[in-house]
Design a protein around this motif. Sequence first.
Motif, PDB file in Angstrom:
ATOM      1  N   ALA A   1       7.236   4.222   8.505  1.00 26.90           N
ATOM      2  CA  ALA A   1       5.709   4.097   7.297  1.00 26.90           C
ATOM      3  C   ALA A   1       4.575   4.521   7.888  1.00 26.90           C
ATOM      4  CB  ALA A   1       5.802   2.454   7.061  1.00 26.90           C
ATOM      5  N   VAL A   2       4.078   3.453   9.815  1.00 23.60           N
ATOM      6  CA  VAL A   2       2.528   4.059   9.375  1.00 23.60           C
ATOM      7  C   VAL A   2       2.852   5.330  10.086  1.00 23.60           C
ATOM      8  CG1 VAL A   2       0.854   3.649  11.507  1.00 23.60           C
ATOM      9  CG2 VAL A   2       1.811   1.887   9.989  1.00 23.60           C
ATOM     10  N   ALA A   3       4.099   5.584  11.102  1.00 24.24           N
ATOM     11  CA  ALA A   3       3.792   7.367  11.393  1.00 24.24           C
ATOM     12  C   ALA A   3       3.391   8.548  10.230  1.00 24.24           C
ATOM     13  CB  ALA A   3       5.296   7.736  11.953  1.00 24.24           C
ATOM     14  N   LEU A   4       4.380   8.380   8.848  1.00 24.83           N
ATOM     15  CA  LEU A   4       4.501   8.549   7.825  1.00 24.83           C
ATOM     16  C   LEU A   4       3.089   8.656   7.562  1.00 24.83           C
ATOM     17  CD1 LEU A   4       8.288   8.600   6.546  1.00 24.83           C
ATOM     18  CD2 LEU A   4       7.105  10.055   7.391  1.00 24.83           C
ATOM     19  N   VAL A   5       2.478   8.411   7.242  1.00 23.72           N
ATOM     20  CA  VAL A   5       1.077   8.652   7.023  1.00 23.72           C
ATOM     21  C   VAL A   5       0.070   9.342   7.559  1.00 23.72           C
ATOM     22  CG1 VAL A   5      -1.344   7.367   6.528  1.00 23.72           C
ATOM     23  CG2 VAL A   5       0.933   5.800   5.748  1.00 23.72           C
ATOM     24  N   ASP A   6       0.363   9.483   8.692  1.00 24.23           N
ATOM     25  CA  ASP A   6      -0.585   9.748  10.011  1.00 24.23           C
ATOM     26  C   ASP A   6      -0.305  11.155  10.239  1.00 24.23           C
ATOM     27  OD1 ASP A   6      -1.966   7.800  10.868  1.00 24.23           O
ATOM     28  OD2 ASP A   6      -0.125   7.239  13.074  1.00 24.23           O
TER      29      ASP A   6
ATOM     30  N   ASP B   1       1.992   4.272  -0.556  1.00 20.26           N
ATOM     31  CA  ASP B   1       3.861   4.274  -0.203  1.00 20.26           C
ATOM     32  C   ASP B   1       4.305   3.623   1.114  1.00 20.26           C
ATOM     33  OD1 ASP B   1       3.662   6.074  -2.418  1.00 20.26           O
ATOM     34  OD2 ASP B   1       3.132   7.788  -0.550  1.00 20.26           O
ATOM     35  N   ALA B   2       3.235   3.543   1.783  1.00 17.60           N
ATOM     36  CA  ALA B   2       3.447   3.301   3.390  1.00 17.60           C
ATOM     37  C   ALA B   2       4.069   1.704   3.117  1.00 17.60           C
ATOM     38  CB  ALA B   2       2.804   3.456   3.944  1.00 17.60           C
ATOM     39  N   VAL B   3       3.041   1.154   2.643  1.00 22.50           N
ATOM     40  CA  VAL B   3       3.281  -0.551   2.312  1.00 22.50           C
ATOM     41  C   VAL B   3       4.956  -1.418   1.302  1.00 22.50           C
ATOM     42  CG1 VAL B   3       0.974  -1.756   2.220  1.00 22.50           C
ATOM     43  CG2 VAL B   3       1.677  -1.339   1.103  1.00 22.50           C
ATOM     44  N   ARG B   4       4.876   0.151   0.181  1.00 21.39           N
ATOM     45  CA  ARG B   4       6.420  -0.799  -0.529  1.00 21.39           C
ATOM     46  C   ARG B   4       7.359   0.245   0.512  1.00 21.39           C
ATOM     47  NH1 ARG B   4       4.189  -2.130  -5.484  1.00 21.39           N
ATOM     48  NH2 ARG B   4       2.827  -1.777  -5.503  1.00 21.39           N
TER      49      ARG B   4
ATOM     50  N   ASP C   1      -0.511  -6.073  17.339  1.00 22.54           N
ATOM     51  CA  ASP C   1       0.308  -4.648  17.210  1.00 22.54           C
ATOM     52  C   ASP C   1      -0.507  -4.013  16.110  1.00 22.54           C
ATOM     53  OD1 ASP C   1       2.434  -3.509  15.288  1.00 22.54           O
ATOM     54  OD2 ASP C   1       3.530  -4.422  17.019  1.00 22.54           O
ATOM     55  N   ASP C   2      -0.940  -2.666  16.668  1.00 23.05           N
ATOM     56  CA  ASP C   2      -1.488  -1.463  15.985  1.00 23.05           C
ATOM     57  C   ASP C   2      -1.080  -1.047  14.933  1.00 23.05           C
ATOM     58  OD1 ASP C   2      -3.560   0.336  16.673  1.00 23.05           O
ATOM     59  OD2 ASP C   2      -2.331   1.361  16.255  1.00 23.05           O
ATOM     60  N   ASP C   3       0.813  -1.218  14.771  1.00 22.44           N
ATOM     61  CA  ASP C   3       1.441  -0.374  13.712  1.00 22.44           C
ATOM     62  C   ASP C   3       1.014  -1.922  12.445  1.00 22.44           C
ATOM     63  OD1 ASP C   3       1.932   1.357  14.403  1.00 22.44           O
ATOM     64  OD2 ASP C   3       3.990   0.777  15.065  1.00 22.44           O
ATOM     65  N   LEU C   4       1.645  -2.954  13.017  1.00 26.47           N
ATOM     66  CA  LEU C   4       1.399  -4.176  11.854  1.00 26.47           C
ATOM     67  C   LEU C   4      -0.323  -4.394  11.568  1.00 26.47           C
ATOM     68  CD1 LEU C   4       3.483  -6.804  13.868  1.00 26.47           C
ATOM     69  CD2 LEU C   4       4.091  -5.453  12.045  1.00 26.47           C
ATOM     70  N   ALA C   5      -1.433  -4.564  12.488  1.00 26.95           N
ATOM     71  CA  ALA C   5      -2.429  -4.183  11.934  1.00 26.95           C
ATOM     72  C   ALA C   5      -3.048  -3.354  10.517  1.00 26.95           C
ATOM     73  CB  ALA C   5      -3.484  -3.917  13.399  1.00 26.95           C
ATOM     74  N   ARG C   6      -2.481  -2.037  11.759  1.00 22.87           N
ATOM     75  CA  ARG C   6      -3.057  -0.886  10.556  1.00 22.87           C
ATOM     76  C   ARG C   6      -2.240  -1.048   8.581  1.00 22.87           C
ATOM     77  NH1 ARG C   6      -2.115   4.868  12.575  1.00 22.87           N
ATOM     78  NH2 ARG C   6      -3.151   5.875  10.871  1.00 22.87           N
TER      79      ARG C   6
END
Length: 576
Positions: A329-334, A342-345, A481-486
Amino acid sequence: MSAAVGYRWLVVPSGEEPSRELVGGKAWSLWRMRSLGLRVPPAFVVTTEACAAYFADGALPDGLVDELAAGIRLLEAELGRTFGSGPRPLLVSVRSGAAVSMPGMMDTILDLGITDSVEAALATETADAGFAAEVHRRFTGFYGRLVLGCTEELDDLPDTPAVRRAVEADTGAQVPSDPWEQLHQAVAAVFASSRSRRAVAYRKHYGIPDDLGTAVTVQAMVFGNLDADSGTGVVFSRSPVTGAREPYGEYLQQGQGEDVVSGRVTPSPLAFLQERAPGVHAELLRAAECLDREGRDAQDIEFTVQRGELFLLQSRPAKRTARAAVRIAVALVDEGAITPADAVRRVTADQARALLRPTLRDGVTAEVIASGTPASPGVVSGVAVATPEEAQRTPGSILVRRSTCPDDVHGMIAAAGVVTEQGGATSHAAVVSRALDTACVVGCGAGTVEKLVGRTITVDATTGRVYEGTLPTTAATEETDDDLARLGEWAAAQSPIAVAAPGGAVCGPEFDADTVPPAEVGDGVPTIPPGTRTVRGAVFATSDGVRAALDAGVEVIAADHRLPVLLAAIDQGGQR
């Protein structure tokens, strides 16, 4: 594919996008791949409306038999083959496909259309009588189990006559010699499998409507078991275990897809295909990249290689672990493919909770009593049990099996972890455990069931090791955890409710559920006093607790972990 004039129950190939609800996700993916110029065996689809009519009438609906014949004629015309006769016989697969992906829950029948005379024709065409005989033996086993309900073990029987005898002895019925009867009964059996025990359990667990039904895809066969330049496999466009932006998969030379997903054999890493057929491997990775980009998500792709030619059979959003869900999810935003909203859903509260659960504490040493392929990460301890029924009766147990099949799903749902003797990272046990986010280690070798059952064990499904006893663990945090934090920051911006640390600043009036006597709460959420602005207590970290807080107009939930509560609030807020 598009519904064509004159067909009530079928959808046949055309340029228009079909309805997922009508043709199911599997057939929709065939249309999608074909529209992208990828090589797909031709097919037609019996719709979910036909399935509903089947259950309403207790039989194939009027007109479907004639339409099945018309669909077969279309496949014959496209391929220059003939169903039920030589010299170039047409064999088909009959595959389930609901609108919502339910991997491994419903039935698929391969090699349909083979008879004694078709076997002879296939042997002549391929110049391989052994291959033709094996196709016939496999089909007879598929039909005996899935249509006639044979409960005997058929896979190890040497030839078609032996399988026929075993099926008839067990069921009192014979596998039809008429290919059209095979087809009609197979379609009915796939419809019926949508209401099997395993499918009902899966839908209940995931909140899928129980009247969903299934479409049936009838597709021309391609043979991964034809020769040494043939094979079958599964490729993920991103790792479903870690979420890394790299292909992940397995390949079984001279095998059929059922061999891979059943876990009866352990396939080779995808690198084997790269070494054996670099051109096919490169084409496969290009297709995976294309489907990932067009789908804006990680893809799970089934493929077959027949005599060095690649065919794609299905593409769907990949089932993934909690770690992979967050990373992807985070990578797709990047990558600009999706937005933070979208990512949080795309990450559930349960996945966030799972990612924050314990791992083995550094420096712990213990006896390794089994090891295999890590298929779905996590660390769990419990008593090893041998059957799904024991798993249901024993909370927190570890289900240990030779391999799993769809009939084991109720036990897999109940178990804290799964361990198998056989199978690889794309076997049934691996795929279903990832969907459940249950710790799973596969391919631990013969004798694992006997060795483990009855013992208290710790399964470290991140490394693929099984240890004696209960071992100490540690847990990840959202801060490190950077992904969790974002993801947490994006979720906080969209959540209808705020989340504070237990010791952080909150607004009053406040209600603490942990101060309510358990006898006054029961199994539910305690009543929140009117006017409450902040709630705290373990129950409000659950999805039911979040729903109750939203319904009561609460503004702040105090919780140890912020992200799962925020994601639950976003989900519940969207359903209000």
